[in-house]
Motif scaffolding. Structure first.
Motif, PDB file in Angstrom:
ATOM      1  N   TRP A 198      -7.147  13.966 -16.032  1.00 23.20           N
ATOM      2  CA  TRP A 198      -6.571  12.907 -16.877  1.00 23.20           C
ATOM      3  C   TRP A 198      -5.094  12.675 -16.579  1.00 23.20           C
ATOM      4  O   TRP A 198      -4.590  11.550 -16.674  1.00 23.20           O
ATOM      5  N   LEU A 199      -4.372  13.736 -16.189  1.00 25.29           N
ATOM      6  CA  LEU A 199      -2.939  13.604 -15.946  1.00 25.29           C
ATOM      7  C   LEU A 199      -2.636  12.863 -14.655  1.00 25.29           C
ATOM      8  O   LEU A 199      -1.537  12.326 -14.479  1.00 25.29           O
ATOM      9  N   ALA A 200      -3.619  12.796 -13.754  1.00 25.96           N
ATOM     10  CA  ALA A 200      -3.422  12.055 -12.501  1.00 25.96           C
ATOM     11  C   ALA A 200      -3.171  10.572 -12.768  1.00 25.96           C
ATOM     12  O   ALA A 200      -2.658   9.863 -11.900  1.00 25.96           O
ATOM     13  N   ALA A 201      -3.532  10.105 -13.961  1.00 22.16           N
ATOM     14  CA  ALA A 201      -3.318   8.696 -14.312  1.00 22.16           C
ATOM     15  C   ALA A 201      -1.843   8.311 -14.261  1.00 22.16           C
ATOM     16  O   ALA A 201      -1.505   7.150 -14.015  1.00 22.16           O
ATOM     17  N   VAL A 202      -0.951   9.276 -14.499  1.00 24.68           N
ATOM     18  CA  VAL A 202       0.487   8.962 -14.529  1.00 24.68           C
ATOM     19  C   VAL A 202       1.164   9.185 -13.182  1.00 24.68           C
ATOM     20  O   VAL A 202       2.354   8.908 -13.036  1.00 24.68           O
ATOM     21  N   HIS A 203       0.403   9.686 -12.203  1.00 28.56           N
ATOM     22  CA  HIS A 203       0.964   9.960 -10.882  1.00 28.56           C
ATOM     23  C   HIS A 203       1.078   8.630 -10.115  1.00 28.56           C
ATOM     24  O   HIS A 203       0.306   8.340  -9.210  1.00 28.56           O
ATOM     25  N   GLN A 204       2.065   7.827 -10.506  1.00 32.88           N
ATOM     26  CA  GLN A 204       2.258   6.495  -9.932  1.00 32.88           C
ATOM     27  C   GLN A 204       3.726   6.240  -9.664  1.00 32.88           C
ATOM     28  O   GLN A 204       4.591   6.590 -10.487  1.00 32.88           O
ATOM     29  N   TRP A 224       0.823  -1.209   0.000  1.00 32.30           N
ATOM     30  CA  TRP A 224       0.000   0.000   0.000  1.00 32.30           C
ATOM     31  C   TRP A 224       0.864   1.271   0.000  1.00 32.30           C
ATOM     32  O   TRP A 224       0.519   2.271  -0.623  1.00 32.30           O
ATOM     33  N   HIS A 225       2.013   1.219   0.660  1.00 33.11           N
ATOM     34  CA  HIS A 225       2.865   2.402   0.722  1.00 33.11           C
ATOM     35  C   HIS A 225       3.390   2.784  -0.665  1.00 33.11           C
ATOM     36  O   HIS A 225       3.715   3.956  -0.910  1.00 33.11           O
ATOM     37  N   ILE A 226       3.478   1.815  -1.575  1.00 30.53           N
ATOM     38  CA  ILE A 226       3.822   2.109  -2.962  1.00 30.53           C
ATOM     39  C   ILE A 226       2.629   2.763  -3.657  1.00 30.53           C
ATOM     40  O   ILE A 226       2.745   3.805  -4.306  1.00 30.53           O
ATOM     41  N   HIS A 227       1.471   2.143  -3.495  1.00 26.28           N
ATOM     42  CA  HIS A 227       0.267   2.594  -4.194  1.00 26.28           C
ATOM     43  C   HIS A 227      -0.278   3.900  -3.632  1.00 26.28           C
ATOM     44  O   HIS A 227      -0.980   4.641  -4.336  1.00 26.28           O
ATOM     45  N   ALA A 228       0.053   4.204  -2.377  1.00 25.17           N
ATOM     46  CA  ALA A 228      -0.413   5.444  -1.754  1.00 25.17           C
ATOM     47  C   ALA A 228       0.067   6.668  -2.521  1.00 25.17           C
ATOM     48  O   ALA A 228      -0.579   7.722  -2.491  1.00 25.17           O
ATOM     49  N   VAL A 229       1.182   6.532  -3.224  1.00 25.92           N
ATOM     50  CA  VAL A 229       1.692   7.638  -4.036  1.00 25.92           C
ATOM     51  C   VAL A 229       0.652   8.041  -5.082  1.00 25.92           C
ATOM     52  O   VAL A 229       0.413   9.225  -5.327  1.00 25.92           O
ATOM     53  N   HIS A 230       0.003   7.060  -5.687  1.00 26.46           N
ATOM     54  CA  HIS A 230      -1.036   7.346  -6.681  1.00 26.46           C
ATOM     55  C   HIS A 230      -2.260   7.979  -6.021  1.00 26.46           C
ATOM     56  O   HIS A 230      -2.862   8.915  -6.557  1.00 26.46           O
TER      57      HIS A 230
END
Length: 265
Positions: free
Chosen positions: A125-131, A111-117
């Motif tokens: 639409w640009l939030a899609a790349v915030h990973q 989850w600590h990885i995915h929390a970045v997203h």
């Protein structure tokens, strides 16, 4: 050539989604919103980091295909026409995305990885790349590994990657789209916005990328009728810069390890 095609794709995405979000905005939001520059950095730099992971994923999957998968199964898939392979590829890949995505939520360390997203508080639409790159790699492993391991054609897999790119931009976009009676079959922006919602009832729901019926099937769907998600983000403070977000999961892991390490006391 690849850089040129990537630039063309980016410009086309801008030309489509910027006016689309202006015309059909789900929430009042500026184009130059908070975190925009960070997301642009993710867009420009993540690809180089993710490519290494993709090479490993596809190489191992191809080795599995050639050394483990029975030759009769390989031949059967190879004989399928492109138009039959494409829907199969999309259904299989999205099932992989569903379970990989669900693991990113259910396993605390992941989850600590995915929390970045999920740190994004203003969706577009640009939030899609915030990973985080590790997040992208894990989701790609869930979707692409079974496809290459089963031996589907590169054309069919490439079509899925194309569809998933546009779908990912669409479901993060700040637009009013619910799909009506198809909302329990296909993932819409309304569906995915609930996944990002900071409301307690919506937590850990709506994991599918393309087919919402996976969430219906596995009991993780959340689509309250007549309501829309309004606030986004996570409970704890998150860094705002690209490098700090890359370091975030490692810092959390190190902190927890130190807290549980008897020698640190």
């Amino acid at each position: 050539m690849r850089d040129l095609s990537g630039l063309i794709q980016l410009l086309l995405t801008l030309l489509i989604f910027v006016p689309f979000e202006r015309l059909f905005a789900a929430r009042p939001q500026r184009i130059f919103r908070r975190g925009l520059l960070t997301d642009v950095t993710f867009l420009l730099l993540n690809g180089w980091l993710v490519t290494v992971g993709l090479i490993v994923i596809t190489t191992v999957a191809i080795l599995v295909n050639r050394s483990i998968l029975p030759s009769a199964a390989r031949q059967a898939i190879d004989d399928l026409p492109y138009l039959v392979q494409v829907p199969l590829v999309i259904v299989i890949a999205d099932l992989g995305v569903y379970w990989a995505h669900r693991m990113l939520h259910d396993v605390p360390a992941m989850w600590h990885i995915h929390a970045v997203h999920h740190a994004v508080e203003e969706l577009d639409w640009l939030a899609a790349v915030h990973q985080h790159p590790l997040d992208v790699m894990f989701l790609k492993a869930g979707s692409l590994f079974p496809l290459f391991a089963l031996g589907f054609s590169t054309e069919a897999i490439g079509t899925y990657v194309f569809v998933y790119y546009w779908q990912s931009c669409l479901v993060h976009a700040n637009v009013r789209l619910s799909y009506g009676p198809l909302r329990h079959i296909l993932v819409s922006p309304e569906f995915h916005h609930w996944h990002h919602s900071s409301e307690m009832a919506a937590r850990d729901k709506n994991f599918a990328g393309i087919f919402s019926f996976y969430d219906l099937l596995f009991g993780s769907i959340y689509l309250p009728k007549g309501q829309t998600a309004k606030t986004f983000g996570v409970d704890n403070p998150m860094p705002s810069s690209y490098l700090a977000l890359l370091a975030y999961p490692f810092m959390v892991w190190a902190s927890r390890f130190k807290r549980h390490d008897p020698s640190s006391t």
